[in-house]
Design a protein around this motif. Structure first.
Motif, PDB file in Angstrom:
ATOM      1  N   TYR A 108       0.825  -1.201   0.000  1.00 24.80           N
ATOM      2  CA  TYR A 108       0.000   0.000   0.000  1.00 24.80           C
ATOM      3  C   TYR A 108       0.868   1.263   0.000  1.00 24.80           C
ATOM      4  N   GLY A 109       1.904   1.276   0.840  1.00 29.22           N
ATOM      5  CA  GLY A 109       2.781   2.444   0.925  1.00 29.22           C
ATOM      6  C   GLY A 109       3.790   2.540  -0.200  1.00 29.22           C
ATOM      7  N   GLU A 110       3.818   1.523  -1.069  1.00 29.82           N
ATOM      8  CA  GLU A 110       4.774   1.469  -2.184  1.00 29.82           C
ATOM      9  C   GLU A 110       6.219   1.542  -1.686  1.00 29.82           C
ATOM     10  N   PHE A 111       6.483   0.869  -0.557  1.00 33.14           N
ATOM     11  CA  PHE A 111       7.817   0.862   0.026  1.00 33.14           C
ATOM     12  C   PHE A 111       8.743  -0.032  -0.785  1.00 33.14           C
ATOM     13  N   THR A 112       9.874   0.502  -1.174  1.00 36.19           N
ATOM     14  CA  THR A 112      10.910  -0.288  -1.809  1.00 36.19           C
ATOM     15  C   THR A 112      12.145  -0.314  -0.913  1.00 36.19           C
ATOM     16  N   LYS A 113      12.762   0.823  -0.684  1.00 41.79           N
ATOM     17  CA  LYS A 113      13.948   0.876   0.180  1.00 41.79           C
ATOM     18  C   LYS A 113      13.942   2.133   1.049  1.00 41.79           C
ATOM     19  N   ALA A 118       7.090   6.193   1.547  1.00 44.90           N
ATOM     20  CA  ALA A 118       8.134   5.818   0.591  1.00 44.90           C
ATOM     21  C   ALA A 118       8.743   7.132   0.121  1.00 44.90           C
ATOM     22  N   LYS A 119      10.059   7.230   0.106  1.00 45.50           N
ATOM     23  CA  LYS A 119      10.714   8.484  -0.279  1.00 45.50           C
ATOM     24  C   LYS A 119      10.278   8.938  -1.661  1.00 45.50           C
ATOM     25  N   GLU A 120      10.103   7.976  -2.587  1.00 40.30           N
ATOM     26  CA  GLU A 120       9.684   8.328  -3.947  1.00 40.30           C
ATOM     27  C   GLU A 120       8.297   8.965  -3.955  1.00 40.30           C
ATOM     28  N   VAL A 121       7.412   8.470  -3.108  1.00 39.42           N
ATOM     29  CA  VAL A 121       6.061   9.026  -3.028  1.00 39.42           C
ATOM     30  C   VAL A 121       6.118  10.407  -2.377  1.00 39.42           C
ATOM     31  N   TRP A 122       6.865  10.512  -1.267  1.00 39.42           N
ATOM     32  CA  TRP A 122       6.985  11.795  -0.570  1.00 39.42           C
ATOM     33  C   TRP A 122       7.580  12.872  -1.474  1.00 39.42           C
ATOM     34  N   ASP A 123       8.589  12.516  -2.245  1.00 39.62           N
ATOM     35  CA  ASP A 123       9.264  13.480  -3.121  1.00 39.62           C
ATOM     36  C   ASP A 123       8.523  13.711  -4.432  1.00 39.62           C
ATOM     37  N   GLY A 124       7.524  12.876  -4.736  1.00 38.53           N
ATOM     38  CA  GLY A 124       6.848  12.926  -6.025  1.00 38.53           C
ATOM     39  C   GLY A 124       6.035  14.180  -6.258  1.00 38.53           C
ATOM     40  N   ALA A 125       5.710  14.398  -7.506  1.00 36.69           N
ATOM     41  CA  ALA A 125       4.956  15.581  -7.923  1.00 36.69           C
ATOM     42  C   ALA A 125       3.598  15.644  -7.238  1.00 36.69           C
ATOM     43  N   GLU A 126       2.945  14.487  -7.065  1.00 40.21           N
ATOM     44  CA  GLU A 126       1.619  14.478  -6.447  1.00 40.21           C
ATOM     45  C   GLU A 126       1.677  15.048  -5.033  1.00 40.21           C
ATOM     46  N   ASN A 127       2.720  14.711  -4.276  1.00 38.71           N
ATOM     47  CA  ASN A 127       2.842  15.227  -2.920  1.00 38.71           C
ATOM     48  C   ASN A 127       3.108  16.726  -2.936  1.00 38.71           C
ATOM     49  N   GLY A 128       3.857  17.209  -3.903  1.00 39.48           N
ATOM     50  CA  GLY A 128       4.111  18.637  -4.009  1.00 39.48           C
ATOM     51  C   GLY A 128       2.833  19.425  -4.175  1.00 39.48           C
ATOM     52  N   GLU A 129       1.889  18.870  -4.912  1.00 41.06           N
ATOM     53  CA  GLU A 129       0.603  19.532  -5.101  1.00 41.06           C
ATOM     54  C   GLU A 129      -0.174  19.617  -3.792  1.00 41.06           C
ATOM     55  N   LYS A 130       0.051  18.702  -2.876  1.00 41.40           N
ATOM     56  CA  LYS A 130      -0.650  18.714  -1.603  1.00 41.40           C
ATOM     57  C   LYS A 130      -0.182  19.856  -0.713  1.00 41.40           C
ATOM     58  N   MET A 131       0.947  20.479  -1.052  1.00 38.31           N
ATOM     59  CA  MET A 131       1.519  21.517  -0.222  1.00 38.31           C
ATOM     60  C   MET A 131       1.140  22.918  -0.686  1.00 38.31           C
ATOM     61  N   ASP A 132       0.079  23.052  -1.427  1.00 37.02           N
ATOM     62  CA  ASP A 132      -0.381  24.335  -1.941  1.00 37.02           C
ATOM     63  C   ASP A 132      -0.922  25.187  -0.791  1.00 37.02           C
ATOM     64  N   SER A 133      -0.223  26.267  -0.464  1.00 39.22           N
ATOM     65  CA  SER A 133      -0.602  27.120   0.665  1.00 39.22           C
ATOM     66  C   SER A 133      -2.001  27.692   0.526  1.00 39.22           C
ATOM     67  N   GLU A 134      -2.369  28.078  -0.663  1.00 40.81           N
ATOM     68  CA  GLU A 134      -3.695  28.658  -0.874  1.00 40.81           C
ATOM     69  C   GLU A 134      -4.788  27.630  -0.569  1.00 40.81           C
ATOM     70  N   ALA A 135      -4.594  26.395  -1.033  1.00 40.73           N
ATOM     71  CA  ALA A 135      -5.580  25.342  -0.765  1.00 40.73           C
ATOM     72  C   ALA A 135      -5.651  25.046   0.731  1.00 40.73           C
TER      73      ALA A 135
END
Length: 141
Positions: free
Chosen positions: A94-99, A114-131
């Motif tokens: 579920y967490g897409e954990f690899t290493k 998973a570092k890849e998920v945390w660093d991914g573009a989708e997570n960046g969109e979650k950090m929108d200050s206005e939203a």
């Protein structure tokens, strides 16, 4: 509080940072979180979450789906001598954990990503200050 980089080993073991481990008291509950991460709760905080969830109307299909998501794969974990917990295969998938992982304090729980998920573009969109501001205004924050 705090963010830590760590990893999952070949036996699906994750070291919980010592700072967080101290607050967990040797045991914790690991479960699916939202947004493809895992949550770690202290036993008392898990019990409080269960009390809150018990008040939700199970006649609502979204509530039932949330209960299944949150509770079905929840596991109680104990730390080994090195401060590791074992992540069951279902939760690892579920967490897409690899290493590489990112572990952080998040209010009354710990999140593991998973570092890849945390660093991914989708997570960046979650950090929108206005939203964030707009969403928090609904709660008079």
């Amino acid at each position: 509080m705090g963010t830590y980089n760590n990893s999952i080993d070949g036996k699906n073991r994750v070291i919980v940072p010592a700072k967080h481990r101290e607050n967990l008291g040797g045991r914790c509950v690991l479960t699916k979180g939202l947004d493809k991460c895992l949550y770690i709760y202290t036993i008392p905080d898990w019990e409080k979450q269960m009390e809150k969830i018990a008040l939700l109307p199970e006649s609502d299909p979204k509530v039932r789906a949330f209960i299944r998501h949150f509770c079905a794969n929840a596991v109680e974990c104990e730390f080994d001598k090195q401060g590791r917990i074992v992540v069951p295969a279902e939760l690892k998938a579920y967490g897409e954990f690899t290493k590489e992982l990112v572990t952080m304090g998040a209010m009354k729980k710990i999140e593991i990503w998973a570092k890849e998920v945390w660093d991914g573009a989708e997570n960046g969109e979650k950090m929108d200050s206005e939203a964030f501001s707009e969403a928090l205004s609904l709660y008079n924050f």
